[in-house]
Design a protein around this motif. Structure first.
Motif, PDB file in Angstrom:
ATOM      1  N   VAL A 121      61.190  72.576  -4.985  1.00  0.00           N
ATOM      2  CA  VAL A 121      61.707  73.193  -6.211  1.00  0.00           C
ATOM      3  C   VAL A 121      61.578  72.189  -7.351  1.00  0.00           C
ATOM      4  CG1 VAL A 121      63.769  74.071  -7.385  1.00  0.00           C
ATOM      5  CG2 VAL A 121      63.316  74.739  -5.028  1.00  0.00           C
ATOM      6  N   LEU A 122      61.095  72.645  -8.505  1.00  0.00           N
ATOM      7  CA  LEU A 122      61.064  71.814  -9.700  1.00  0.00           C
ATOM      8  C   LEU A 122      62.125  72.316 -10.670  1.00  0.00           C
ATOM      9  CD1 LEU A 122      59.540  69.486 -11.184  1.00  0.00           C
ATOM     10  CD2 LEU A 122      58.177  71.263 -12.302  1.00  0.00           C
ATOM     11  N   LEU A 123      62.983  71.393 -11.100  1.00  0.00           N
ATOM     12  CA  LEU A 123      64.020  71.712 -12.086  1.00  0.00           C
ATOM     13  C   LEU A 123      63.675  71.037 -13.412  1.00  0.00           C
ATOM     14  CD1 LEU A 123      67.350  71.028 -10.094  1.00  0.00           C
ATOM     15  CD2 LEU A 123      66.031  73.155 -10.207  1.00  0.00           C
ATOM     16  N   VAL A 124      64.154  71.622 -14.486  1.00  0.00           N
ATOM     17  CA  VAL A 124      64.048  70.972 -15.789  1.00  0.00           C
ATOM     18  C   VAL A 124      65.431  70.995 -16.431  1.00  0.00           C
ATOM     19  CG1 VAL A 124      63.343  73.083 -17.028  1.00  0.00           C
ATOM     20  CG2 VAL A 124      62.770  70.841 -17.978  1.00  0.00           C
TER      21      VAL A 124
ATOM     22  N   MET B 178      63.854  66.701 -19.122  1.00  0.00           N
ATOM     23  CA  MET B 178      63.608  65.888 -17.937  1.00  0.00           C
ATOM     24  C   MET B 178      63.363  66.783 -16.723  1.00  0.00           C
ATOM     25  SD  MET B 178      66.005  63.070 -16.040  1.00  0.00           S
ATOM     26  CE  MET B 178      67.345  64.223 -15.978  1.00  0.00           C
ATOM     27  N   TYR B 179      62.328  66.433 -15.990  1.00  0.00           N
ATOM     28  CA  TYR B 179      61.997  67.191 -14.778  1.00  0.00           C
ATOM     29  C   TYR B 179      62.535  66.482 -13.540  1.00  0.00           C
ATOM     30  CZ  TYR B 179      58.795  69.995 -17.558  1.00  0.00           C
ATOM     31  OH  TYR B 179      58.265  70.838 -18.496  1.00  0.00           O
ATOM     32  N   ARG B 180      62.967  67.254 -12.558  1.00  0.00           N
ATOM     33  CA  ARG B 180      63.431  66.717 -11.275  1.00  0.00           C
ATOM     34  C   ARG B 180      62.845  67.583 -10.172  1.00  0.00           C
ATOM     35  NH1 ARG B 180      67.984  62.940 -12.022  1.00  0.00           N
ATOM     36  NH2 ARG B 180      68.000  63.043  -9.756  1.00  0.00           N
ATOM     37  N   ILE B 181      62.285  66.934  -9.137  1.00  0.00           N
ATOM     38  CA  ILE B 181      61.700  67.681  -8.027  1.00  0.00           C
ATOM     39  C   ILE B 181      62.532  67.466  -6.770  1.00  0.00           C
ATOM     40  CG2 ILE B 181      60.075  65.870  -7.292  1.00  0.00           C
ATOM     41  CD1 ILE B 181      57.987  68.183  -6.963  1.00  0.00           C
TER      42      ILE B 181
ATOM     43  N   TYR C 267      70.567  72.226 -15.663  1.00  0.00           N
ATOM     44  CA  TYR C 267      69.231  72.412 -15.077  1.00  0.00           C
ATOM     45  C   TYR C 267      68.901  73.888 -14.941  1.00  0.00           C
ATOM     46  CZ  TYR C 267      69.290  67.531 -13.487  1.00  0.00           C
ATOM     47  OH  TYR C 267      69.319  66.171 -13.436  1.00  0.00           O
ATOM     48  N   ARG C 268      67.622  74.173 -15.073  1.00  0.00           N
ATOM     49  CA  ARG C 268      67.125  75.481 -14.646  1.00  0.00           C
ATOM     50  C   ARG C 268      65.856  75.268 -13.831  1.00  0.00           C
ATOM     51  NH1 ARG C 268      62.803  77.046 -17.419  1.00  0.00           N
ATOM     52  NH2 ARG C 268      62.414  76.190 -19.484  1.00  0.00           N
ATOM     53  N   VAL C 269      65.519  76.270 -13.028  1.00  0.00           N
ATOM     54  CA  VAL C 269      64.352  76.177 -12.150  1.00  0.00           C
ATOM     55  C   VAL C 269      63.083  76.435 -12.959  1.00  0.00           C
ATOM     56  CG1 VAL C 269      63.158  77.277 -10.195  1.00  0.00           C
ATOM     57  CG2 VAL C 269      65.617  76.801 -10.062  1.00  0.00           C
TER      58      VAL C 269
ATOM     59  N   ALA D 199      66.797  67.879  -5.664  1.00  0.00           N
ATOM     60  CA  ALA D 199      66.322  67.602  -7.029  1.00  0.00           C
ATOM     61  C   ALA D 199      67.434  67.006  -7.888  1.00  0.00           C
ATOM     62  CB  ALA D 199      65.787  68.884  -7.661  1.00  0.00           C
ATOM     63  N   MET D 200      68.684  67.377  -7.576  1.00  0.00           N
ATOM     64  CA  MET D 200      69.830  66.867  -8.356  1.00  0.00           C
ATOM     65  C   MET D 200      70.453  65.621  -7.723  1.00  0.00           C
ATOM     66  SD  MET D 200      71.861  70.277  -9.594  1.00  0.00           S
ATOM     67  CE  MET D 200      72.241  70.905  -7.950  1.00  0.00           C
ATOM     68  N   CYS D 201      69.904  65.157  -6.569  1.00  0.00           N
ATOM     69  CA  CYS D 201      70.512  64.057  -5.800  1.00  0.00           C
ATOM     70  C   CYS D 201      71.973  64.386  -5.462  1.00  0.00           C
ATOM     71  CB  CYS D 201      70.425  62.731  -6.541  1.00  0.00           C
ATOM     72  SG  CYS D 201      68.746  62.139  -6.709  1.00  0.00           S
ATOM     73  N   GLU D 202      72.189  65.620  -5.016  1.00  0.00           N
ATOM     74  CA  GLU D 202      73.542  66.120  -4.737  1.00  0.00           C
ATOM     75  C   GLU D 202      73.777  66.326  -3.244  1.00  0.00           C
ATOM     76  OE1 GLU D 202      76.439  66.839  -5.948  1.00  0.00           O
ATOM     77  OE2 GLU D 202      76.104  66.290  -8.041  1.00  0.00           O
ATOM     78  N   GLY D 203      73.130  65.500  -2.401  1.00  0.00           N
ATOM     79  CA  GLY D 203      73.376  65.617  -0.971  1.00  0.00           C
ATOM     80  C   GLY D 203      72.638  66.796  -0.371  1.00  0.00           C
TER      81      GLY D 203
END
Ligand code: MG
Length: 158
Positions: free
Chosen positions: A153-156, A1-4, A90-92, A52-56
């Motif tokens: 930043v794009l995380l996967v 899963m990708y997160r931007i 996650y990694r970048v 990207a992680m919705c972590e504030g």
């Protein structure tokens, strides 16, 4: 899963302050004001990873009234957020940033910035882009009163 994630940061510029961007000390008559080392590039990237992680945001994780972060090395803040990201699996994938500052020209420092950031982000230097823009004499950046950074930043999740 990708997160931007997107990050943005602005610091006032003042004489007698160091200018640190991406962990690199830049020769400049004016540096960035702030509680930590005021590394706007590291801060914007930290916010992008958190986003990207919705972590504030960075202010929630490292409050500027907390003496622990006084004059902090902002690459260490980014490293802490990367540790959180790896805990979550996650990694970048890649990161891209634009630094807006009227002067000095950042081109001579960009490769060192990319190297420092790549190390902390845990990727190759070919996955970290740093671009520099002036403010064309307009607004606070153009009047050499501020440095502003935008980062993505794009995380996967692996
Ligand atoms: Mg900041």
């Amino acid at each position: 899963m990708y997160r931007i994630g997107i990050g943005h940061d602005t610091h006032r510029l003042a004489e007698g302050r160091p200018l640190v961007l991406g962990g690199v000390r830049v020769e400049s008559e004016r540096g960035a004001e702030g509680h930590s080392d005021a590394d706007a590039l590291a801060h914007a990237l930290t916010d992008a990873v958190l986003g990207a992680m919705c972590e504030g945001d960075i202010g929630q994780h490292f409050p500027d009234h907390d003496p622990r972060w006084k004059d902090a090395d902002s690459l260490q803040l980014l490293a802490r957020v990367m540790w959180l990201a790896s805990e979550r699996g996650y990694r970048v994938v890649n990161a891209d940033a634009t630094v807006m500052i009227e002067r000095p020209r950042l081109r001579p420092y960009v490769e060192e910035m990319r190297g420092r950031l790549a190390e902390v982000l845990g990727v190759g230097v070919d996955c970290v882009s740093v671009k520099a823009k002036s403010g064309e004499g307009l607004d606070a950046v153009g009047e050499w009163r501020a440095v502003t950074v935008q980062a993505v930043v794009l995380l996967v999740r692996v």
